[in-house]
Design a protein around this motif. Structure first.
Motif, mmCIF file in Angstrom:
data_model
loop_
_atom_site.group_PDB
_atom_site.id
_atom_site.type_symbol
_atom_site.label_atom_id
_atom_site.label_comp_id
_atom_site.label_asym_id
_atom_site.label_seq_id
_atom_site.Cartn_x
_atom_site.Cartn_y
_atom_site.Cartn_z
ATOM 1 N N PHE A 1 0.373 -1.000 0.001
ATOM 2 C CA PHE A 1 -0.357 0.079 -0.178
ATOM 3 C C PHE A 1 0.690 0.663 -0.239
ATOM 4 N N GLU A 2 0.077 2.161 0.211
ATOM 5 C CA GLU A 2 0.546 3.829 -0.280
ATOM 6 C C GLU A 2 0.556 4.522 1.203
ATOM 7 N N PRO A 3 2.080 4.311 2.643
ATOM 8 C CA PRO A 3 1.208 5.062 3.624
ATOM 9 C C PRO A 3 0.784 6.307 3.721
ATOM 10 N N GLU A 4 0.123 6.946 4.279
ATOM 11 C CA GLU A 4 0.030 8.786 4.871
ATOM 12 C C GLU A 4 1.154 8.966 6.431
ATOM 13 N N LEU A 5 1.465 9.959 6.088
ATOM 14 C CA LEU A 5 1.662 9.803 7.398
ATOM 15 C C LEU A 5 2.055 11.580 7.921
ATOM 16 N N ASP A 6 1.759 12.238 9.110
ATOM 17 C CA ASP A 6 1.684 13.934 9.478
ATOM 18 C C ASP A 6 2.843 13.403 9.153
ATOM 19 N N GLY A 7 3.592 15.111 8.888
ATOM 20 C CA GLY A 7 4.845 15.781 9.005
ATOM 21 C C GLY A 7 4.455 17.285 8.524
ATOM 22 N N SER A 8 5.368 17.949 8.671
ATOM 23 C CA SER A 8 5.493 19.216 8.290
ATOM 24 C C SER A 8 6.804 20.118 7.512
ATOM 25 N N LEU A 9 6.975 21.090 6.725
ATOM 26 C CA LEU A 9 8.427 21.921 6.109
ATOM 27 C C LEU A 9 9.089 22.189 7.321
ATOM 28 N N ARG A 10 9.045 21.665 8.384
ATOM 29 C CA ARG A 10 9.093 23.042 9.486
ATOM 30 C C ARG A 10 10.256 21.397 10.567
ATOM 31 N N ALA A 11 10.898 21.242 11.058
ATOM 32 C CA ALA A 11 11.164 20.849 12.020
ATOM 33 C C ALA A 11 10.740 21.392 13.440
ATOM 34 N N ASP A 12 9.708 20.576 14.504
ATOM 35 C CA ASP A 12 10.141 21.283 15.540
ATOM 36 C C ASP A 12 9.463 20.279 16.376
ATOM 37 N N PHE B 1 9.903 4.377 9.478
ATOM 38 C CA PHE B 1 10.680 3.222 8.794
ATOM 39 C C PHE B 1 9.693 2.365 7.693
ATOM 40 N N PHE B 2 8.589 2.676 8.251
ATOM 41 C CA PHE B 2 7.123 2.102 7.156
ATOM 42 C C PHE B 2 7.980 2.523 5.705
ATOM 43 N N LEU B 3 7.188 3.781 5.902
ATOM 44 C CA LEU B 3 7.356 4.433 4.589
ATOM 45 C C LEU B 3 8.716 4.090 4.033
ATOM 46 N N GLN B 4 10.260 4.001 4.388
ATOM 47 C CA GLN B 4 11.203 3.050 3.629
ATOM 48 C C GLN B 4 10.841 1.940 3.595
#
Length: 345
Positions: free
Chosen positions: A99-110, A159-162
């Motif tokens: 499948f294609e995973p979906e992750l929550d992310g941001s273009l900036r680290a916080d 990890f699972f995205l990889q």
């Protein structure tokens, strides 16, 4: 997924190395021999076939692709120009899912989004084997170089995205970016599912992606070490030019299609070929799919991985799939009979 390492699919988390394959054997069947053939949606399969057939180089495939653009009866197209071929290599058939995973992310680290999704550094391209996962995650070599595509909030999901090789990242403003495989550090993949079994934490039949994620969440320090048991590390590229309503890119560099794309071993099955799937198990599935993808865990003439779509529901369904059955490749008629030994053609 792939043009790619490609997904070392969920099957690779629990599979041990396959037995040595025997020389392949070939048997040409007729369409009445295919269980459920009459009941399938042949028009849907033909649409998916058209998505990638133009990229098949052989003249017979190119001719069939041209014909496919002007077909009024999809079932007749397959029955008139193809023959189903059963290819076996001594290994039992096995169907799994990806499948294609979906992750929550941001273009900036916080404080929440702390785990970078990296582009491939140029020096990693110049060597067959670069730094290990541990060295990449513990060292400063990639930091401050602008290699981050985004940061995500869950190291296990990363990890699972990889493992999958591609996915989507949801940003706080609602925008989604899609990433695809760009390369790896050259280290062999080691299954963390197999490692949990080796340690006696689980029995083989208990291991799934969800079980692994849960165990790592409950044991964060040991979990981090478990993930680093796999030295392979995947780098990404942004592929947001692929429309959100379409699937991720497969090994043919075209979008794959939910429940119509299958990943195969291209040593036995030509990429772009129609494949008839007869999957057993609790939820039998008889369907015409198209071989548009590959995977490093997909080895053997009767080994296939079915694309289940995008997101958590697709991931759970894909992770549960591990079923027997059989797979037949639909080949152009002359190509099919040419595989038979002399005297059987």
């Amino acid at each position: 997924m792939r043009a790619a390492l490609w997904a070392t699919l969920l099957a690779g988390l629990v599979m041990t190395s396959p037995a040595t394959s025997a020389e392949p054997t070939y048997k040409v069947l007729d369409f009445p021999d295919l269980a459920g053939w009459d009941d399938d949606d042949h028009a849907a399969a033909l649409d998916v076939f058209r998505n990638t057939c133009m990229d098949m180089d052989a003249p017979d495939w190119q001719s069939l692709c041209a014909v496919a653009d002007n077909i009024e009866n999809p079932r007749a197209f397959f029955e008139l120009f193809f023959r189903p071929v059963l290819i076996e290599d001594g290994q039992a058939a096995l169907f799994t899912g990806y499948f294609e995973p979906e992750l929550d992310g941001s273009l900036r680290a916080d404080g929440r989004f702390r785990h970078p999704v990296y582009r491939m550094p140029p020096e990693a391209r110049r060597t067959a084997q670069w730094l290990s996962r541990r060295e990449i995650e513990e060292g400063p070599l990639l930091q401050g170089r602008g290699l981050e595509i985004a940061w995500v909030d869950d190291p296990v999901e990363l990890f699972f995205l990889q493992v999958q090789g591609s996915g989507r990242i949801r940003l706080p403003n609602g925008r989604t970016i899609r990433v695809g495989y760009a390369g790896s550090n050259g280290h062999d993949y080691r299954s963390i599912g197999v490692e949990l079994v080796r340690r006696g934490v689980y029995q083989p039949h208990q291991v799934s992606a969800q079980v692994i994620k849960s165990w790592v969440s409950r044991n964060p320090l040991e979990g981090q070490e478990l993930l680093r048991h796999n030295p392979s590390y995947v780098f990404f590229r942004e592929v947001s030019e692929v429309p959100a309503e379409r699937g991720p890119l497969g090994a043919m560099n075209r979008s794959v299609t939910t429940m119509r794309t299958v990943a195969v071993d291209p040593r036995y099955v030509p990429l772009g070929a129609p494949v008839w799937v007869e999957k057993g198990g609790e939820s039998p599935l008889h369907r015409l799919m198209i071989a548009q993808d590959t995977g490093s865990a997909i080895k053997g003439a009767q080994r296939a991985d079915i694309f289940f779509g995008t997101g958590d529901l697709a991931g759970r369904a894909a992770g549960r799939l591990r079923d027997p059955g059989r797979m037949l490749v639909l080949l152009p008629i002359q190509r099919a009979y040419a595989l038979l030994p002399e005297g059987e053609q």
